[in-house]
Design an enzyme around this catalytic site. Structure first.
Site, short mmCIF file in Angstrom:
data_model
loop_
_atom_site.label_atom_id
_atom_site.label_comp_id
_atom_site.label_asym_id
_atom_site.label_seq_id
_atom_site.Cartn_x
_atom_site.Cartn_y
_atom_site.Cartn_z
N SER A 1 12.86 28.14 43.84
CA SER A 1 12.76 27.46 42.55
C SER A 1 12.45 28.44 41.43
O SER A 1 11.79 29.47 41.65
CB SER A 1 11.60 26.45 42.65
OG SER A 1 11.26 25.97 41.38
N TYR B 1 2.73 24.56 43.53
CA TYR B 1 4.08 24.39 44.08
C TYR B 1 4.88 25.70 43.98
O TYR B 1 5.47 26.17 44.95
CB TYR B 1 4.80 23.26 43.31
CG TYR B 1 6.29 23.27 43.47
CD1 TYR B 1 6.87 22.81 44.65
CD2 TYR B 1 7.12 23.73 42.44
CE1 TYR B 1 8.25 22.83 44.80
CE2 TYR B 1 8.49 23.75 42.59
CZ TYR B 1 9.05 23.29 43.77
OH TYR B 1 10.41 23.33 43.92
N LYS C 1 6.45 28.32 46.93
CA LYS C 1 7.85 28.80 46.99
C LYS C 1 7.88 30.33 47.06
O LYS C 1 8.66 30.92 47.80
CB LYS C 1 8.64 28.29 45.78
CG LYS C 1 8.96 26.81 45.82
CD LYS C 1 10.04 26.50 46.84
CE LYS C 1 10.27 25.02 47.03
NZ LYS C 1 11.21 24.68 48.09
N1 UFG Z 1 9.64 15.45 30.42
C1 UFG Z 1 9.25 14.51 29.51
N2 UFG Z 1 8.95 13.26 29.97
C2 UFG Z 1 9.00 12.93 31.30
C3 UFG Z 1 9.41 13.91 32.22
C4 UFG Z 1 9.72 15.17 31.74
O1 UFG Z 1 9.18 14.76 28.32
O2 UFG Z 1 8.69 11.78 31.64
C5 UFG Z 1 9.98 16.80 29.93
C6 UFG Z 1 9.05 17.85 30.49
O3 UFG Z 1 7.88 17.95 29.73
C7 UFG Z 1 9.94 19.08 30.43
C8 UFG Z 1 11.36 18.53 30.66
O4 UFG Z 1 11.27 17.13 30.39
O5 UFG Z 1 9.88 19.63 29.16
C9 UFG Z 1 11.83 18.71 32.08
O6 UFG Z 1 10.83 18.24 32.95
P1 UFG Z 1 11.05 17.99 34.50
O7 UFG Z 1 9.78 17.40 35.02
O8 UFG Z 1 12.30 17.21 34.72
O9 UFG Z 1 11.33 19.43 35.08
P2 UFG Z 1 10.46 20.78 34.97
O10 UFG Z 1 11.20 21.70 34.04
O11 UFG Z 1 9.04 20.53 34.68
O12 UFG Z 1 10.55 21.31 36.49
C10 UFG Z 1 11.76 21.27 37.23
C11 UFG Z 1 11.44 21.02 38.68
C12 UFG Z 1 10.65 22.19 39.24
C13 UFG Z 1 11.38 23.47 38.96
C14 UFG Z 1 11.75 23.62 37.53
C15 UFG Z 1 12.61 24.82 37.35
O13 UFG Z 1 10.69 19.81 38.84
O14 UFG Z 1 10.51 22.02 40.64
O15 UFG Z 1 12.45 22.47 37.07
O16 UFG Z 1 13.07 24.98 36.05
F1 UFG Z 1 10.63 24.52 39.34
#
Ligand code: UFG
Length: 322
Positions: free
Chosen positions: A116, A140, A144
Site C-alpha cells: 500500500s 496499518y 504493510k
Molecule cells: N473522505 C471523506 N469522507 C469520507 C471518507 C473519505 O472526506 O467519508 C476523504 C478522506 O479524508 C481522504 C479521501 O476522501 O481525503 C480518500 O479517503 P479514503 O478513506 O477513501 O482513502 P485514503 O486515502 O485515506 O486511504 C486509501 C486506503 C489506504 C491506502 C491509501 C493509499 O484506504 O489503505 O488509500 O493512498 F493506503
C-alpha cells in the site's frame, strides 16, 4: 501456472481472480470469508475456506502443486488499525509469517503481495516514487512495511521471490459485472458516496475543506481495480521470467480532490450527493499521487481503466442494483 489467491473473495482479490482466469491460469482461492464474500467466488476457481492464522489449512491448500501465491488477505482499515493494533498485528504480521513459512514447507518460491501507499506516510515530494522515504503514519501502514521487510529476508535467506505492489486508492468495479459483492460498512470515499446516492446513508461528511489544494479538499490518486488486477498478472509473469524480487507503485499520477469526485459522481449518475464539511480526519495528508513509471517500464503495465468517469460508472453499475 497454478496460483493460490489468498484473500481471493475480497474486493480486490476477486478482480485478481478474474484476471488470472482470463489469463488462462489455474486458480485456487483461499479465504476465510470474514470480509470476502461467497458471491465474489468464480465457479472456475477452486475454493478453500480457511484462515491465514490456521497453518494446517494453509498447508493443505499450498501443497497442491501451487506455482505461486498472491497474498491479499489482511485487515485494511487505517482508522481501525490505530484503535486495535493487536488485530492488525495478528492478522497482517502473523498471517504473513504463516504464509511465508508454509511456502517454505511446500517449496513454493513466488509471491505477489498487496502492499500500500500507506508505507510512505506523509509525502516529502510528489509524485511519490518507490525511492520515497518510508515513514508510515498508521499502524496499518506499518504492518504493510513490515510485511515487505519479511519478504526481503525470506528472499535473502530462503530464495522466495516476491513482487510487492503498492496500491494507491483502489476504486471501481469489473465492467462486465462479474464481481458483485459490496463491502459491508465501507470506510473509503467512493463507496461512501455511492451509499449516499442509494440513500443507505443520509450524507457524505467531507473531512476538511481547508487543505492547501485548489478547492481545499484532499487530493488522491484513484486507481481502477481492473488495472490493479492486471498488474498482478504482469507481476507473476515478471517473477516467472526474471526470477527477481521487486516493488512497484500502482497509481495514475492523476490527482482528484474529494470535491471533484463528488461533482463527477453527480454528473455521471445524475443524482445529487448530499454532503457536509467536517473537520479534518487525523493523519490525512493533503495530497497523494503516485509515480508509477517503474511499473510501466518494467512490468509493461498501463492504467487503462482509471478515468474518473469509468471509475464512477463501473461502481455505480453495481450499487444501482442494490
Ligand atoms: N473522505 C471523506 N469522507 C469520507 C471518507 C473519505 O472526506 O467519508 C476523504 C478522506 O479524508 C481522504 C479521501 O476522501 O481525503 C480518500 O479517503 P479514503 O478513506 O477513501 O482513502 P485514503 O486515502 O485515506 O486511504 C486509501 C486506503 C489506504 C491506502 C491509501 C493509499 O484506504 O489503505 O488509500 O493512498 F493506503
Amino acid at each position: 501456472m497454478h496460483i493460490l489467491v489468498i484473500g481471493g473473495a475480497g474486493y480486490i482479490g476477486s478482480h485478481v481472480v478474474k484476471a488470472l482466469l482470463l489469463n488462462g491460469d489455474k486458480v485456487t482461492v483461499f479465504d476465510d470469508l470474514s470480509t470476502g464474500q461467497q458471491i465474489n467466488l468464480f465457479p472456475q476457481a477452486h475454493f478453500i475456506k480457511g484462515s491465514i492464522l490456521d497453518t494446517d489449512a494453509l498447508g493443505r491448500a499450498m501443497c497442491q502443486n501451487v506455482d505461486a501465491v498472491v497474498l491479499l488477505a489482511g485487515k485494511k482499515a487505517v482508522g481501525e488499525s490505530m484503535e486495535n493494533p493487536a488485530k492488525y498485528a495478528v492478522n497482517n504480521l502473523t498471517g504473513c509469517i504463516n504464509v511465508l513459512n508454509t511456502m517454505l514447507e511446500c517449496d513454493v518460491k513466488k509471491i505477489v503481495f498487496s502492499s500500500s501507499a500507506a508505507v510512505y506516510g506523509a509525502p516529502t515530494y510528489l509524485p511519490i516514487d518507490e525511492n520515497h522515504p518510508l515513514n508510515p503514519t498508521s499502524f496499518y501502514g506499518f504492518t504493510k512495511l513490515e510485511m515487505e521487510r519479511l519478504l526481503h529476508w525470506y528472499d535473502t535467506l530462503k530464495g522466495i521471490k516476491s513482487v510487492a505492489l503498492r496500491y494507491f486508492n483502489a476504486v471501481g468495479y469489473d465492467a462486465e459485472g462479474d464481481v458483485k459483492g459490496l463491502e459491508n460498512n465501507p470506510q473509503n470515499l467512493l463507496p461512501i458516496i455511492m451509499e449516499v446516492a442509494i440513500e443507505k446513508r443520509p450524507m457524505l461528511c467531507i473531512f476538511g475543506n481547508d487543505y492547501d489544494t485548489p478547492d481545499g479538499t484532499c487530493i488522491r490518486d484513484y486507481i481502477h481495480v481492473t488495472d490493479l488486477a492486471d498488474a498482478h498478472v504482469k507481476a507473476l509473469k515478471f517473477l516467472k521470467e526474471t526470477g527477481q524480487s521487486d516493488i512497484f507503485n500502482l497509481g495514475t499520477q492523476n490527482g482528484i480532490s474529494v470535491l471533484e469526485m463528488v461533482q463527477a459522481t453527480e454528473e455521471v449518475i445524475g443524482r445529487k450527493i448530499k454532503s457536509v464539511y467536517e473537520s479534518r480526519r487525523p493523519g490525512d495528508p493533503s495530497k497523494l499521487t503516485a509515480c508509477a513509471e517503474k511499473a510501466q517500464n518494467i512490468l509493461h503495465w498501463q492504467p487503462l481503466h482509471s478515468s474518473v468517469e469509468n471509475i464512477i460508472r463501473t461502481t455505480w453499475a453495481v450499487y444501482q442494483k442494490k
